[in-house]
Write an enzyme that holds these catalytic residues in place. Structure first.
Site, PDB file in Angstrom:
ATOM      1  N   GLY B  45       6.008   5.202   7.769  1.00  0.00           N
ATOM      2  CA  GLY B  45       5.823   6.577   7.322  1.00  0.00           C
ATOM      3  C   GLY B  45       5.459   7.558   8.420  1.00  0.00           C
ATOM      4  N   ASP B  98       0.533   8.368   8.580  1.00  0.00           N
ATOM      5  CA  ASP B  98       1.115   9.430   7.760  1.00  0.00           C
ATOM      6  C   ASP B  98       0.081   9.976   6.768  1.00  0.00           C
ATOM      7  OD1 ASP B  98       1.041   7.097   6.322  1.00  0.00           O
ATOM      8  OD2 ASP B  98       3.113   7.167   5.616  1.00  0.00           O
ATOM      9  N   ASP B 101      -5.649   7.633   2.522  1.00  0.00           N
ATOM     10  CA  ASP B 101      -6.257   7.905   1.215  1.00  0.00           C
ATOM     11  C   ASP B 101      -7.373   6.903   0.932  1.00  0.00           C
ATOM     12  OD1 ASP B 101      -4.404   5.885   0.744  1.00  0.00           O
ATOM     13  OD2 ASP B 101      -3.109   7.130  -0.472  1.00  0.00           O
ATOM     14  N   ASP B 157       7.283   8.225   1.414  1.00  0.00           N
ATOM     15  CA  ASP B 157       8.353   7.952   0.457  1.00  0.00           C
ATOM     16  C   ASP B 157       7.789   7.458  -0.860  1.00  0.00           C
ATOM     17  OD1 ASP B 157       7.479   5.341   1.270  1.00  0.00           O
ATOM     18  OD2 ASP B 157       9.355   4.548   0.476  1.00  0.00           O
ATOM     19  N   ARG B 163      11.674  10.397   1.852  1.00  0.00           N
ATOM     20  CA  ARG B 163      11.016  10.277   3.147  1.00  0.00           C
ATOM     21  C   ARG B 163      11.490  11.354   4.139  1.00  0.00           C
ATOM     22  NH1 ARG B 163       8.515   5.766   5.164  1.00  0.00           N
ATOM     23  NH2 ARG B 163       9.735   4.196   4.061  1.00  0.00           N
TER      24      ARG B 163
END
Lengths: 306, 191
Positions: B45, B98, B101, B157, B163
Site C-alpha cells: 500500500g 500507507d 490504524d 485498496d 488502489r
C-alpha cells in the site's frame, strides 16, 4: 529449619502477610526485603539494572537470570525474606527458595482495612479493591502471571484460620518437611509467551469473536490475558459488591484493557455505562471498547487489504 | 459472482494529497539534515505514497522494501515475506506506511527492526487513524488524521480495488454513517 535461605512471601492486601514476614525474620535472623528495600538493594548493586523487569521478552529473560543469580549469591551470605516484587516468579524452581502465598477472605480484609484506617465498610471495600488491583496489575504487567495460581507456591496460608504465631509454626514445619524434596523434574523457567500459552490452553472464550481477536494479537506477537481481572463497580450500603465488570482482554505491553462487543452500537449503552463507571473509579486504568463496527473493520482489514 | 465494491465519499482530493505530501517531505528533509536515512517502505500500500514523498525530499536517502504476510487463518505468526537488503545497524530508519490504524503491524515492525540496532527508528504514514488504535505507536510524520471510516485510494485498496486512485475516498457505506462522520468534519459529498 532446613536448607532454605530465601523465603518469598506473596500476600493479598491485609492478609497479615507482612506481620508473618516480620515474625519469621525475627526468629530466623533473616533480612526483610520490601519494596523500598528492593529498589535500594538493586540500585546499590548495579545502578544500570532496572528495578523492574523490561517488557521485551529477551531482555526480560536476561534480567531474570541476572537478578536470580544476584539473589542466590546474596542468600549464601545471609538469608532473606522477599516481600512481593514477583519473587515467586524470579526465583521459581530455585532449590534454596521457599514460596509462600498468604490469603484471607475478602470480608476479613475489608474489616481489617476499616479498623486500620477508621473508615466505614463501603470506603474500606473501595480502598481494598484499588490496592488489590494495583498489586495484580504489577504482577500481570511485569511478569505476565496470574499470581494467585497456587502452583507457584510451596505453601498457601489462609489467615482466617490461623493467628500469626500459628502461621509461623506452620511455615517452619512446612519448610522442614519440604527440605530435600526437590521435584524429580525441575520446574521449568517459563518465558512470558510460554506462560501465556500455558494459560491459554485453559481459556474458554465466551464468544467466537474473542477467539478471533486473540488470534490476531497472537499473529502480531502482542501478549494478552483473557478476562484476568474483575473490577468492582457498585457496592451496597454494607460494602458488598453488587455490580462488577471484567474486560475481555488485558494487553500487558500497553497496560491496556480491551472490551470487545459485537452488539449493535445502540445496544451497547449498558457496557458503555460500565466502562464510564470504571474510569471514574479507577482513573489510572486504560480501557478501550472495540465495538462491532471496529471489529468488522479489523476483520475486513486483516482479511481485505493486501 | 459478487458485485464489485463501490466508492463512497471523497475524503481528500488529489490536490490536497499532493500538498500535504510536499509539506511532510519538507518536514522530513529538515529533520534529517546531515543524515542519510534508510526509508523502509512497507509493501504494497505505501508504494504510491513513498514514490511521491521521496520526490519531495531534499536530503540523500537509501530506500528499501519490506513485505509482511497478511493475517490469515492457519498462519500462527506474522512472517516477513520480503526483507530489506540494507543492513540497518547504526542507520536512521524511517518506516513508510500507507495507514496506521490499529497499530498492530507497525508495532510489530518497530519491535522487529529495533533488534537490528539502528541508530533510530521513526514512523511516517500517509494516514493515521488514532480512533482505532490498539497498540501504542508513535507516528512521527503523517499527512492526514482520519476518523473511524474505511478509506481507499492512493495505495489503499479493498480486495484489490481502488488502489490506483489519486485521491482518498470512503468505501461505500450503506448505513450512511461514514457520510455523516465526514459531513461533521466538513468533508465528503462530491466525487
Amino acid at each position: 529449619m532446613g536448607d532454605f535461605s530465601i523465603i518469598t512471601i506473596s500476600r493479598e492486601v491485609e492478609s497479615l502477610g507482612d506481620e508473618i514476614a516480620l515474625r519469621l525474620a525475627k526468629k530466623l535472623a533473616f533480612e526483610i526485603i520490601d519494596r523500598e528495600g528492593w529498589v535500594a538493594l538493586l540500585r546499590e548493586w548495579n545502578t544500570e539494572l532496572p528495578v523492574e523487569p523490561p517488557l521485551e521478552e529477551k531482555e526480560q529473560e536476561e534480567w531474570m537470570v541476572t537478578v536470580r543469580t544476584f539473589l542466590r549469591e546474596k542468600a549464601e551470605k545471609r538469608g532473606f525474606i522477599l516481600l512481593g516484587r514477583g519473587g515467586q516468579r524470579i526465583l521459581e524452581g530455585l532449590d534454596s527458595a521457599f514460596h509462600i502465598l498468604v490469603v484471607a477472605p475478602i470480608e476479613i480484609r475489608i474489616q481489617r482495612i476499616a479498623e486500620k484506617y477508621n473508615q466505614d465498610r463501603a470506603t474500606a471495600s473501595r480502598i481494598l479493591a484499588e490496592q488489590d488491583m494495583q498489586r495484580e496489575r504489577f504482577l500481570m504487567r511485569n511478569f505476565g502471571i496470574d499470581w494467585k495460581n497456587p502452583l507457584y507456591y510451596n505453601l498457601v496460608l489462609n489467615t482466617s484460620f490461623y493467628h500469626i504465631e500459628e502461621a509461623y509454626t506452620l511455615i517452619i514445619e512446612a519448610m522442614r518437611r519440604a527440605t530435600n524434596k526437590v521435584p524429580s523434574v525441575p520446574v521449568k523457567q517459563r518465558s512470558l509467551f510460554e506462560e501465556k500459552n500455558f494459560l491459554k490452553e485453559r481459556v474458554f472464550f465466551s464468544h467466537p469473536s474473542e477467539e478471533d481477536f486473540a488470534r490476531i494479537l497472537d499473529f502480531y506477537g502482542i501478549r494478552w490475558l483473557y478476562e484476568p481481572r474483575t473490577f468492582p463497580l457498585v457496592w451496597d450500603e454494607e460494602g458488598n459488591v453488587v455490580e462488577a465488570f471484567a474486560p475481555d482482554f488485558y494487553l500487558p505491553d500497553f497496560d491496556l484493557f480491551i472490551e470487545l462487543t459485537t452488539q449493535k452500537q445502540k445496544l451497547t449503552w449498558k457496557k458503555n455505562k460500565k466502562v464510564r463507571r470504571l474510569k471514574e473509579l479507577y482513573p489510572d486504568v486504560k480501557i478501550k471498547i472495540i465495538y462491532a463496527r471496529d471489529y468488522e473493520h479489523i476483520v475486513r482489514k486483516f482479511g481485505g487489504r493486501k | 459472482m459478487n458485485e464489485p465494491p463501490r466508492l463512497g465519499d471523497l475524503v481528500f482530493t488529489p490536490e490536497e494529497v499532493q500538498k500535504r505530501v510536499k509539506e511532510v517531505g519538507r518536514c522530513i528533509s529538515g529533520d534529517y539534515v546531515g543524515k542519510k536515512p534508510v526509508l523502509v517502505v512497507i509493501l504494497r500500500g505505501a508504494v504510491y505514497f513513498a514514490v511521491d514523498l521521496t520526490r519531495e525530499l531534499s536530503i540523500p536517502f537509501d530506500i528499501d522494501f519490506m513485505s509482511l504476510s497478511p493475517f490469515r487463518p492457519g498462519l500462527q505468526r506474522v512472517e516477513i515475506e520480503m526483507d530489506v537488503d540494507i543492513p540497518l545497524a547504526g542507520k536512521d530508519v524511517l518506516i513508510i506506511e500507507d495507514i496506521i490504524d490499529t497499530g498492530l503491524t507497525v508495532n510489530f515492525l518497530v519491535r522487529t527492526l529495533e533488534k537490528r540496532f539502528p541508530r533510530g527508528i521513526r514512523v511516517c504514514s500517509f494516514l493515521s487513524c488514532p480512533a482505532r488504535r490498539i497498540a501504542e505507536v508513535h507516528v512521527h510524520y503523517f499527512c492526514f488524521e482520519i476518523p473511524d471510516v474505511y478509506v481507499v485510494g492512493y495505495g489503499l485498496d479493498f480486495q484489490g480495488y481502488f488502489r490506483n486512485l489519486t485521491g482518498v475516498y470512503t468505501l461505500y457505506d450503506p448505513t450512511g454513517r461514514s457520510t455523516q462522520i465526514l459531513k461533521a468534519m466538513g468533508k465528503g459529498g462530491k466525487r
